[in-house]
Design an enzyme around this catalytic site. Sequence first.
Site, PDB file in Angstrom:
ATOM      1  N   ALA A 611       0.848  -1.207   0.000  1.00 50.10           N
ATOM      2  CA  ALA A 611       0.000   0.000   0.000  1.00 50.10           C
ATOM      3  C   ALA A 611       0.882   1.256   0.000  1.00 50.10           C
ATOM      4  O   ALA A 611       1.626   1.487  -0.948  1.00 50.10           O
ATOM      5  CB  ALA A 611      -0.970  -0.012   1.176  1.00 50.10           C
ATOM      6  N   GLY A 664     -14.622  -5.634   6.823  1.00 51.19           N
ATOM      7  CA  GLY A 664     -14.164  -5.064   5.563  1.00 51.19           C
ATOM      8  C   GLY A 664     -12.719  -5.341   5.222  1.00 51.19           C
ATOM      9  O   GLY A 664     -12.172  -4.709   4.310  1.00 51.19           O
ATOM     10  N   ASP A 678      -2.921 -12.956  -4.343  1.00 53.25           N
ATOM     11  CA  ASP A 678      -2.593 -11.546  -4.180  1.00 53.25           C
ATOM     12  C   ASP A 678      -1.160 -11.390  -3.666  1.00 53.25           C
ATOM     13  O   ASP A 678      -0.399 -10.545  -4.132  1.00 53.25           O
ATOM     14  CB  ASP A 678      -3.588 -10.890  -3.217  1.00 53.25           C
ATOM     15  CG  ASP A 678      -3.334  -9.396  -3.067  1.00 53.25           C
ATOM     16  OD1 ASP A 678      -3.435  -8.673  -4.078  1.00 53.25           O
ATOM     17  OD2 ASP A 678      -3.020  -8.955  -1.951  1.00 53.25           O
ATOM     18  N   LYS A 682       2.364  -9.810  -5.504  1.00 47.66           N
ATOM     19  CA  LYS A 682       3.226  -8.819  -4.844  1.00 47.66           C
ATOM     20  C   LYS A 682       4.671  -9.284  -4.786  1.00 47.66           C
ATOM     21  O   LYS A 682       5.598  -8.521  -5.089  1.00 47.66           O
ATOM     22  CB  LYS A 682       2.704  -8.538  -3.437  1.00 47.66           C
ATOM     23  CG  LYS A 682       1.376  -7.791  -3.405  1.00 47.66           C
ATOM     24  CD  LYS A 682       0.856  -7.648  -1.979  1.00 47.66           C
ATOM     25  CE  LYS A 682      -0.484  -6.920  -1.955  1.00 47.66           C
ATOM     26  NZ  LYS A 682      -1.056  -6.822  -0.602  1.00 47.66           N
ATOM     27  N   GLY A 797      -5.835  -0.865   3.066  1.00 45.91           N
ATOM     28  CA  GLY A 797      -6.754   0.210   3.435  1.00 45.91           C
ATOM     29  C   GLY A 797      -6.759   1.312   2.396  1.00 45.91           C
ATOM     30  O   GLY A 797      -5.720   1.659   1.833  1.00 45.91           O
TER      31      GLY A 797
END
Length: 818
Positions: A611, A664, A678, A682, A797
Amino acid sequence: MNILKFGGSSVATSARIKSVIEILKPYLHENKCAVVFSAFGGVTDTLIALSIAALAGDDTYKDQLRLLENRHLDAVKDLIGIQKQSSVIAQVKFTFNELEDVLHGVFLIKERTPRTLDYIMSFGERLSAYIIAEAIKDQQIKADYLDARKVVCTDNQFGHARINFSLTNQRIKEHFASRDSLQIITGFIGSSASGETTTIGRSGSDYTAAIFAAALNATSLEIWTDVDGMMTADPRKVKKAFTVKEMTYEEAMELSHFGAKVIFPATMQPAMVNHIPIWIKNTFNPAFAGTKISDKSNGKNLIIKGISSMDKISLLSLQGSGLVGVVGVSMRLFGTLAKENISVILISQASSEHSICFAIEGSKTKHAKDAIEKEFLYEIRGHEMDEVKVEENLSIVAIVGENMKHNPGTSGRMFSALGKSGININAIAQGSSELNISAVIHEQDIAKALNVLHEAFFLSDKKVLNVFLVGTGLIGKSLLAMMEKQFNQLAKQNKLEIQIVGIANSRRMLFNEDGLSFSTAVHQMKEKGEEMNLNTYFGTMIAMNLSNSIFVDCTSSEEVTGFYESILSSNVSIVTPNKKANSGTYQKYLALKAAAFKRGVKFLYETNVGAGLPVINTLNDLLISGDKVIGIEAVLSGTLNYIFSSYKKGDQFGDVVKQAKEKGYTEPDPRDDLNGMDVARKVLILSREAGIPMELEDVLVENLVPADCQGEMNTDSFFEKLAKHNKSFEKLLSSAESKNEKLRYMAVLKDGKTHIQLGSVNDQHPFYSLSGSDNIILLTTERYHERPMVIRGPGAGAEVTAAGVFADIIRIGNYANN
């Protein structure tokens, strides 16, 4: 004595003429003055069109003539009191009867000589100056109408007659010596020695004013138009263009030669010879100071005074071994063009004398090519010279300023700015006076070039970043909110201005070259946007061809990444958290890198891994500085780290996953997290950044989704089946706890191979204390061997991801500012 001139736009309507009269009143009290007027706005073009229709035998010209007459009669009625209207109306009708007779003659004999056309065109100025003179007199101002044909003497070169200055100056002085009233003068026209009406070229009213100013040794010459003076660039193409307060005659002449139509070179010659300052002022903003053109300029802080351009240019090139060392080639070339009445705008010649190229008006291209090839027929046949090479659909962009000679690096700044924006230069020319640097570029790039150069020279402390955003979910909306919040701070500290010029989601898209509001962009897109189509979106983005363009992809769409290479090849930088492009085939990964490098744009994807954590940039900095990666260990899934950090003795694994989904943390289908793909993407990206050529299938991945939970099923069915495997996960947890260790889903790169699996770590391992949705990356390199570099923080996030995307955008802005 002040000489004022008002153009067609200034006197286009009765209301505007009344404004002009108000502008004139203060001058009458301050100093003696004379005023030159153009025809009412658009009238000269109408007169030419009438003559063309009459010449073609089209009797509809009569209807248009009536409309033109009514326009002038309406002006008389609006501007002059009823008591004095009749005589003026009679004179205007008499003048139109004269015009009607001339046009009828053209209609009958189907012939319109240059002499006749000059006479027809003269009616515009004659009518406007007469009506305005009568309107001024109606306000009790002592004024007289002066038909310039009485004093402006020319040769008989109709259409562009040359001035007999000695006779003209004498007549003007004699006329003014015997009069003290305000003289209202017709622009554009004169008369030959035999008394025939001539015109002195389009925009000749400016020239007329300069002729009178020189003859009367005027204090100043004021050209009143519809702009606030000489601008730094064409405000229709460069929205941040501003008025230059002062410039020299030479600077103004260079700018006007290359397309700045506010004033024409011929206008400045009489004023320049007599050192008469010229003011460019705005009829619609009379309080504004405008631009002063004179011998000296006080704009010492400006390296250049303006940027101008010419469109519809062709570049012709002559080359061959037969040119080298041969005396007289240039004379033959340009002599041939002169004989054909073809003007050369720009010349560039190689020092080897092997080639010479020059720019001309596009409409003259074939004519010039045929004439040159005829002149050099034998050289071409003997292969001493190639056929003339022609490049069409070009433009010239020029920077102008006397201060260039005192500032080394001006040309470097110009070419660097164009190069960074992917604008190719076909030819360059610079005079020894260093007053002008010109470049020939593709016509489609002219607006972009003007804006880029304007930023580089006039707004060099600030750059505008034009952002095209696709994806308005959580990350996209967070990004917009950050841009709005930081807008003023970025402008102040980083000298960056970000504007959203394109926005889209999977359903709608919207563009606005002037920028959309950050707070309402998504709403506007939904309300006013057209149906989303990726080909249309990217086609529009590329066609807009804006400087400092950045495409921001906040989707997870593989289809969108299919356009990346063409976007980069179109000189648009890319910022994206979308991992699909860099985790596709290794060949595609290299192709994107190569496209960005070739075009000098940026392809930034810091948020592909971790992120907002500085992982990829840190890794690249290590490698660039000569370090070498030995190994990488990482926890790269914030979702899986949250699950295994929360999973404790007594918990049911399925319940922990369900809670993570409810908060979430997971994808809509938690299996997209549990299958490890995922993380695989990465670590694949990190491996490639470390210099290891690897495909996705080379990554060994432990899939945490049990076999019977795979395949087609809804979320409820998945959790039902996952519950049956709680015992299996409980065993893994118990085994780890018995050794005082914790479960972690880890990616490991070692010895050129990568694997991902669920394992346990003890309390001495950096991963042991990891909590929540944090990511952690351990970089073991030749420099960081005994104690690996640790990068740790929130790895998921919308907020932190958007922050990382925003940082990449700013990074591109800082690059553009260098």
